[in-house]
Design an enzyme around this catalytic site. Structure first.
Site, PDB file in Angstrom:
ATOM      1  N   ARG A  95       0.803  -1.241   0.021  1.00  0.00           N
ATOM      2  CA  ARG A  95       0.090  -0.044  -0.004  1.00  0.00           C
ATOM      3  C   ARG A  95       0.978   1.163  -0.041  1.00  0.00           C
ATOM      4  O   ARG A  95       1.815   1.350   0.607  1.00  0.00           O
ATOM      5  CB  ARG A  95      -0.871   0.130   1.289  1.00  0.00           C
ATOM      6  CG  ARG A  95      -1.899   1.250   1.379  1.00  0.00           C
ATOM      7  CD  ARG A  95      -3.058   1.168   0.075  1.00  0.00           C
ATOM      8  NE  ARG A  95      -3.912   2.065   0.831  1.00  0.00           N
ATOM      9  CZ  ARG A  95      -4.929   2.463  -0.156  1.00  0.00           C
ATOM     10  NH1 ARG A  95      -4.696   2.281  -1.473  1.00  0.00           N
ATOM     11  NH2 ARG A  95      -6.068   3.232   0.381  1.00  0.00           N
ATOM     12  N   THR A 379      -9.465   0.452  -9.345  1.00  0.00           N
ATOM     13  CA  THR A 379      -8.821  -0.519  -8.773  1.00  0.00           C
ATOM     14  C   THR A 379      -8.846  -1.628  -9.775  1.00  0.00           C
ATOM     15  O   THR A 379      -9.856  -1.771 -10.814  1.00  0.00           O
ATOM     16  CB  THR A 379      -9.270  -1.028  -7.396  1.00  0.00           C
ATOM     17  OG1 THR A 379      -9.323  -0.035  -6.526  1.00  0.00           O
ATOM     18  CG2 THR A 379      -8.382  -2.083  -6.795  1.00  0.00           C
ATOM     19  N   ASP A 421      -7.503   8.742   0.573  1.00  0.00           N
ATOM     20  CA  ASP A 421      -8.104   7.716   1.269  1.00  0.00           C
ATOM     21  C   ASP A 421      -8.046   7.653   2.631  1.00  0.00           C
ATOM     22  O   ASP A 421      -8.357   6.872   3.358  1.00  0.00           O
ATOM     23  CB  ASP A 421      -7.504   6.203   0.724  1.00  0.00           C
ATOM     24  CG  ASP A 421      -8.485   5.555  -0.211  1.00  0.00           C
ATOM     25  OD1 ASP A 421      -9.600   6.044  -0.381  1.00  0.00           O
ATOM     26  OD2 ASP A 421      -8.091   4.270  -0.574  1.00  0.00           O
ATOM     27  N   GLY A 471     -13.264  -1.274  -7.131  1.00  0.00           N
ATOM     28  CA  GLY A 471     -14.793  -0.749  -6.990  1.00  0.00           C
ATOM     29  C   GLY A 471     -14.763   0.139  -5.790  1.00  0.00           C
ATOM     30  O   GLY A 471     -15.847   0.509  -5.018  1.00  0.00           O
TER      31      GLY A 471
END
Length: 570
Positions: A95, A379, A421, A471
């Site tokens: 990540r 994604t 995010d 999604g």
């Protein structure tokens, strides 16, 4: 929108496109299901050359960075779940991270509110998803390199070369990419995207013409020759930093040099004899998936007809509770050492959540109480299995489709906008879905919370179902419903992928549903239970593989909502 194509169209597509077909694909020796037929074939070719599932995953991921630029990437990050043929499971966390100069209030205006700006689609958006400040330190190259170094078998350069060849020689521009190119050329305020799909003569590449990416080929060559150092050090790193300085970004050479991917213990749950493995934080997907599957294990699904009002209500209430707990508790576990993972994934905790589900009416999503009241858009994902039974479920992302839309001309790839995010405004949670809890506030070198849910289900100690989806926040719920469809309703993977999906994320308090797949009578019944319903075209673009151990057959499926996707086996 998901639909069943007329039979003559299916025959035509099979005739025109060779080994691609709708629905399931069967194979004995290996399978790759991804959002790009070209990338899936690259992965299968690696398997044919003696590579294992990790090798094929690395090659597929780099190929997707060329053929699926809206989400396939070297400028973003993601997660990989790996189970070997004996059932031993691990994960790789790659990540993205916040730069060292990031801060909790970096996206707020002088009044302390989340600022607005113009996004790559020419629309007003929150500033935390816009511009070079929205770019997190990319993790994809480091993650794929770590996976290869620990579990790969073929030489690294052999796995990158196919992507280099595709970028250098070009591939026919698909209809989906052509439509994106036409839109960005006309509408996007971001210069990089306006020119991204143009050919060497500066003209727009047309549908079916070869689209070549020589700058990306050069960047991939650096990665081929120098491993992860070819990205995080040297010429590529210097060009990234130059671009960031000129465009107001925060990423420095120190940020790139300090980035590391991490191998983590997977989140594990069970459902009626099946073992479920998925990603731990900073992904929220695994925790939420296990919590919801625990809730479903308590329900009498034999008495609840699939797609009925009772079914939709029940899974929506499970989603509501899992997402409330997600908002309250989850973030990067390296920064939140007291995250109650064991509690959230326990059977006893699910019992307290299940007891307060009223099967006659909807619960209320309260912004002040999170999960406490329940006590008592891009994604890409691909799935891989090799002939030995090793399995990989990998999801990676740029955040929004085409990420920030920004990129350095000399490098040829698109940067993510993953800083969006993080919770952008400390302490501020709204009914529209903005969350302000502490676990996911911006901190230097922190990994932002994710919804990616790459998952492997094991049966009798061996891989049985490899599944995942793009999604955004809907990822968790589309994967959850697909796993439930296979395990509880005994659907084959292709049917489970195509079945109707819904999405509820606690806030906003509404059920999104696929507009052509939920009957009017069911919608009316749900509204009578105080649910608010919002139609959408489609939820998720799932890529899955299921193993029929009895017959030693792999069954692959690519979601029909993926225009360029394919499951390919041999």
């Amino acid at each position: 929108m998901k639909y069943k194509a007329p039979f003559f169209i299916v025959l035509l597509l099979v005739f025109l496109q060779g080994n691609y077909m709708f629905g399931q694909v069967y194979a004995r020796n290996g399978m790759v299901a991804s959002s790009s037929k070209i990338a899936s074939q690259v992965g299968v070719d690696i398997l044919k050359k003696g590579g294992n599932a990790i090798d094929a995953s690395v090659a597929t991921a780099f190929a997707l960075a060329v053929t699926h630029p809206s989400a396939g990437n070297i400028g973003g990050g993601g997660f990989l779940v790996f189970m070997n043929s004996s059932g031993t499971t691990t994960t790789i966390d790659f990540r993205e991270k916040a730069p060292l100069n990031a801060s909790p209030n970096m996206f707020l205006d002088d009044a302390g509110n989340l600022a607005k700006g113009m996004n790559l689609y020419g629309m007003e958006s929150n500033i935390n998803h816009i511009g070079a400040k929205s770019v997190g330190v990319p993790g994809t190259v480091a993650g794929l390199y770590l996976a290869h170094q620990k579990y790969g078998s073929l030489p690294w350069e052999n796995l990158i070369q196919p992507a280099i060849d595709i970028a250098k020689n070009g591939f026919p521009l698909t209809w989906d990419l052509f439509n994106a190119a036409t839109f960005f050329e006309t509408n996007s305020p971001v210069p990089f995207l306006k020119n991204y799909f143009k050919n060497a003569n500066g003209e727009p590449t047309q549908f079916g013409e070869l689209w070549k990416q020589p700058e990306l080929a050069n960047t991939l060559t650096e990665i081929r020759d120098h491993g992860q150092d070819g990205f995080y050090k040297g010429a590529v790193a210097k060009e990234i930093v130059r671009f960031m300085k000129e465009n107001g970004g925060l990423i420095s050479l120190k940020d790139l040099e300090r980035y590391t991917a991490i191998e983590r213990k997977p989140i594990k749950g069970t459902y009626k004899g099946y073992d479920i493995y998925s990603m731990p934080p900073p992904s929220s997907g695994g925790v939420a998936l296990i919590e919801m599957m625990n809730l479903m294990e308590l329900a009498n699904l034999d008495s609840i007809e699939f797609n009925s009002a009772a079914y939709v209500h029940l899974i929506a209430e499970a989603m509501r509770r899992a997402f409330a707990d997600r908002a309250e508790h989850l973030g990067d576990s390296d920064f939140n050492l007291d995250t109650p993972l064991d509690k959230l994934t326990s059977k006893s905790f699910a019992q307290t959540r299940f007891e307060n589900i009223d099967m006659t009416k909807a619960s209320i999503s309260d912004t002040t109480k999170f999960g406490q009241m329940y006590d008592g858009s891009s994604t890409t994902h691909f799935s891989v299995m090799d002939k030995e039974g090793n399995a990989v479920s990998l999801t990676y992302t740029l955040e929004h489709s085409y990420g920030s839309g920004m990129g350095a001309e000399k490098l040829g790839f698109i940067f993510n906008n993953e800083m969006g995010d993080f919770n952008p405004q400390p302490g501020f949670t709204t009914s529209s879905g903005q969350i302000g809890t502490n676990p996911n506030l911006i901190q230097p070198e922190k990994r932002m919370l994710s919804s990616m849910t790459p998952t492997i289900v094991a049966k009798d100690g061996k891989p049985y179902l490899i599944i995942g989806s793009p999604g955004g926040r809907t990822i968790i719920n589309t994967v959850f419903q697909t796993v439930l469809n296979v395990l509880a309703y005994d659907m084959q993977v292709d049917k489970a992928i195509e079945a109707m999906k819904i999405h509820h994320q606690w806030l906003p308090d509404q059920i999104e549903y696929e507009s052509t797949l939920l009957s009017p009578d069911t919608r009316k019944a749900l509204e009578g239970m105080n649910h608010t319903l919002v139609p959408v075209n489609s939820l998720g673009t799932l890529m899955g593989i299921q193993l029929d151990a009895k017959n030693n057959i792999m069954i692959g499926a690519s979601d029909s909502s993926s225009p360029d996707g394919a499951a390919i086996g041999y």
